[in-house]
Design an enzyme around this catalytic site. Structure first.
Site, PDB file in Angstrom:
ATOM      1  N   GLU A 140      -5.004  -4.784  10.815  1.00 24.75           N
ATOM      2  CA  GLU A 140      -3.972  -3.762  10.975  1.00 24.75           C
ATOM      3  C   GLU A 140      -4.231  -2.984  12.267  1.00 24.75           C
ATOM      4  O   GLU A 140      -5.022  -2.035  12.274  1.00 24.75           O
ATOM      5  CB  GLU A 140      -4.018  -2.787   9.787  1.00 24.75           C
ATOM      6  CG  GLU A 140      -3.805  -3.438   8.442  1.00 24.75           C
ATOM      7  CD  GLU A 140      -3.284  -2.426   7.418  1.00 24.75           C
ATOM      8  OE1 GLU A 140      -2.144  -2.599   6.976  1.00 24.75           O
ATOM      9  OE2 GLU A 140      -3.991  -1.465   7.087  1.00 24.75           O
ATOM     10  N   HIS A 165      -9.443   1.061   5.231  1.00 15.96           N
ATOM     11  CA  HIS A 165      -8.140   1.323   5.846  1.00 15.96           C
ATOM     12  C   HIS A 165      -8.309   2.303   7.022  1.00 15.96           C
ATOM     13  O   HIS A 165      -9.123   3.221   6.952  1.00 15.96           O
ATOM     14  CB  HIS A 165      -7.150   1.886   4.829  1.00 15.96           C
ATOM     15  CG  HIS A 165      -5.745   1.879   5.338  1.00 15.96           C
ATOM     16  ND1 HIS A 165      -5.272   2.862   6.184  1.00 15.96           N
ATOM     17  CD2 HIS A 165      -4.740   0.994   5.192  1.00 15.96           C
ATOM     18  CE1 HIS A 165      -4.025   2.576   6.505  1.00 15.96           C
ATOM     19  NE2 HIS A 165      -3.674   1.455   5.921  1.00 15.96           N
ATOM     20  N   LYS A 218       0.041   4.206  -0.189  1.00 17.37           N
ATOM     21  CA  LYS A 218      -0.638   5.380   0.406  1.00 17.37           C
ATOM     22  C   LYS A 218      -0.450   6.587  -0.514  1.00 17.37           C
ATOM     23  O   LYS A 218      -0.355   6.405  -1.730  1.00 17.37           O
ATOM     24  CB  LYS A 218      -0.151   5.624   1.835  1.00 17.37           C
ATOM     25  CG  LYS A 218      -0.216   4.331   2.669  1.00 17.37           C
ATOM     26  CD  LYS A 218      -0.014   4.520   4.143  1.00 17.37           C
ATOM     27  CE  LYS A 218      -0.119   3.172   4.846  1.00 17.37           C
ATOM     28  NZ  LYS A 218      -0.001   3.275   6.295  1.00 17.37           N
ATOM     29  N   GLU A 265      -6.664   4.743   7.978  1.00 20.52           N
ATOM     30  CA  GLU A 265      -6.500   6.165   7.642  1.00 20.52           C
ATOM     31  C   GLU A 265      -7.767   6.723   7.005  1.00 20.52           C
ATOM     32  O   GLU A 265      -8.139   7.880   7.239  1.00 20.52           O
ATOM     33  CB  GLU A 265      -5.271   6.343   6.728  1.00 20.52           C
ATOM     34  CG  GLU A 265      -3.983   6.131   7.530  1.00 20.52           C
ATOM     35  CD  GLU A 265      -2.844   5.501   6.747  1.00 20.52           C
ATOM     36  OE1 GLU A 265      -2.863   5.523   5.505  1.00 20.52           O
ATOM     37  OE2 GLU A 265      -1.923   4.967   7.396  1.00 20.52           O
ATOM     38  N   ASN A 299       0.858  -1.184   0.000  1.00 22.14           N
ATOM     39  CA  ASN A 299       0.000   0.000   0.000  1.00 22.14           C
ATOM     40  C   ASN A 299       0.894   1.234   0.000  1.00 22.14           C
ATOM     41  O   ASN A 299       1.478   1.573   1.021  1.00 22.14           O
ATOM     42  CB  ASN A 299      -0.903  -0.047   1.243  1.00 22.14           C
ATOM     43  CG  ASN A 299      -1.759   1.196   1.377  1.00 22.14           C
ATOM     44  OD1 ASN A 299      -1.825   2.024   0.460  1.00 22.14           O
ATOM     45  ND2 ASN A 299      -2.425   1.328   2.518  1.00 22.14           N
ATOM     46  N   GLY A 335       2.747   2.544  10.709  1.00 23.32           N
ATOM     47  CA  GLY A 335       3.648   3.676  10.503  1.00 23.32           C
ATOM     48  C   GLY A 335       4.397   4.108  11.749  1.00 23.32           C
ATOM     49  O   GLY A 335       4.976   5.183  11.790  1.00 23.32           O
ATOM     50  N   SER A 391       3.843  -1.841  10.309  1.00 24.18           N
ATOM     51  CA  SER A 391       5.297  -1.847  10.476  1.00 24.18           C
ATOM     52  C   SER A 391       5.961  -3.158  10.055  1.00 24.18           C
ATOM     53  O   SER A 391       6.971  -3.559  10.633  1.00 24.18           O
ATOM     54  CB  SER A 391       5.673  -1.475  11.914  1.00 24.18           C
ATOM     55  OG  SER A 391       5.238  -0.159  12.209  1.00 24.18           O
TER      56      SER A 391
HETATM   57  P1  13P Z   1       3.220   0.597   7.628  1.00 18.85           P
HETATM   58  O1  13P Z   1       3.738  -0.696   7.031  1.00 18.85           O
HETATM   59  O2  13P Z   1       3.884   1.804   7.076  1.00 18.85           O
HETATM   60  O3  13P Z   1       3.164   0.529   9.103  1.00 18.85           O
HETATM   61  O4  13P Z   1       1.690   0.717   7.132  1.00 18.85           O
HETATM   62  C1  13P Z   1       0.845  -0.367   7.255  1.00 18.85           C
HETATM   63  C2  13P Z   1      -0.402  -0.084   6.516  1.00 18.85           C
HETATM   64  O5  13P Z   1      -1.189   0.766   6.900  1.00 18.85           O
HETATM   65  C3  13P Z   1      -0.660  -0.843   5.274  1.00 18.85           C
HETATM   66  O6  13P Z   1      -1.947  -0.616   4.806  1.00 18.85           O
END
Ligand code: 13P
Length: 248
Positions: free
Chosen positions: A165, A93, A11, A95, A9, A171, A211
């Protein structure tokens, strides 16, 4: 037998140049298809990436709307994704949920619309740190899953990958321990067995996100109920390929 699944992803990251570099690296890795790999660049780059990518890697959108078409400025419909031969979409997601108002109900409506358009879905769920500390992780995860499951017929679960997640691991560099991840994945599978069917519980991929990197993916790939990863930050780096090639 559940095929191991790794999603990248991106983002809201990347540029024409960076994304071309990443795709060139993925192509050069000659992935053998033993793990299903998809990458989700920002919508603007979907067709470019799709055009460049060698099989068997596929692209995914990061979001879509609930409607087929109409006056919804800035949105993309699942039918438009399908029309453009984009077969996957990430929905729910954290976010989207925390920053853009994707409630359980909106996520469920998006899931329904995406299935209707014949898309495959990476459906994301997960608790916040506060929720974990309060001990309500499974209540939260079940509430999120229940909304989604209300829109999925038993036969359509083959088109769903569940991404667990934990928000506190996204992140932050704070990865869930293998035990923490396996515990929730196992509970999700049990929930699927009760809520849907044992066959669906057995066949649905439940992947972990938060992560994940080249260093920790080997250990995280070990437990029986972890069927792959949704990778954020590390999907923009060469180490993404180590994650795609992890032994499982
Ligand atoms: P990170 O791997 O940057 O922690 O993000 C995970 C994520 O949100 C994947 O959709």
């Amino acid at each position: 037998q559940r095929k191991f699944f790794v999603g990248g992803n991106f983002k809201m990251n990347g540029s024409m140049k960076l994304i071309k570099e990443i795709v060139d690296q993925i192509n050069a890795a000659n992935l053998d298809g033993s793990t299903e790999v998809i990458v989700a660049p920002p919508a603007l780059y979907l067709l470019q990436v799709q055009e460049m990518l060698k099989k068997p890697v596929e692209v995914s959108a990061q979001n879509c709307f609930t409607e087929v078409s109409g006056a919804f400025t800035g949105e993309i419909s699942p039918n438009q994704l399908k029309d453009a031969n984009v077969h996957w979409v990430i929905l729910g997601h954290s976010e989207r949920r925390s920053l853009f108002g994707d409630t359980d109900k909106l996520v469920a409506d998006k899931v329904a619309a995406a299935l209707k358009a014949d898309l495959k879905i990476i459906a994301c769920i997960g608790e916040t740190l506060e929720e974990r500390e309060k001990g309500v992780t499974m209540q939260v995860v079940e509430r999120q899953l229940d909304a989604i499951a209300g829109e999925v017929k038993e036969a359509d679960w083959k088109d769903i990958v569940i991404a667990y997640e934990p928000v506190w691991a996204i992140g932050t560099g704070k990865v869930a321990t293998v035990e923490q991840a396996q515990e929730v994945h196992k509970d999700i599978r049990q929930w699927l067995s009760k809520r849907v069917s044992s066959a669906v519980a057995e066949s649905t991929r439940i992947i972990y996100g938060g992560s994940v990197n080249a260093k920790n993916c080997g250990e995280l790939a070990g437990p029986p109920d972890i069927d792959g990863f949704l990778v954020g930050g590390a999907s923009l780096k060469p180490e993404f390929l180590d994650i795609c090639k992890v032994q499982h």
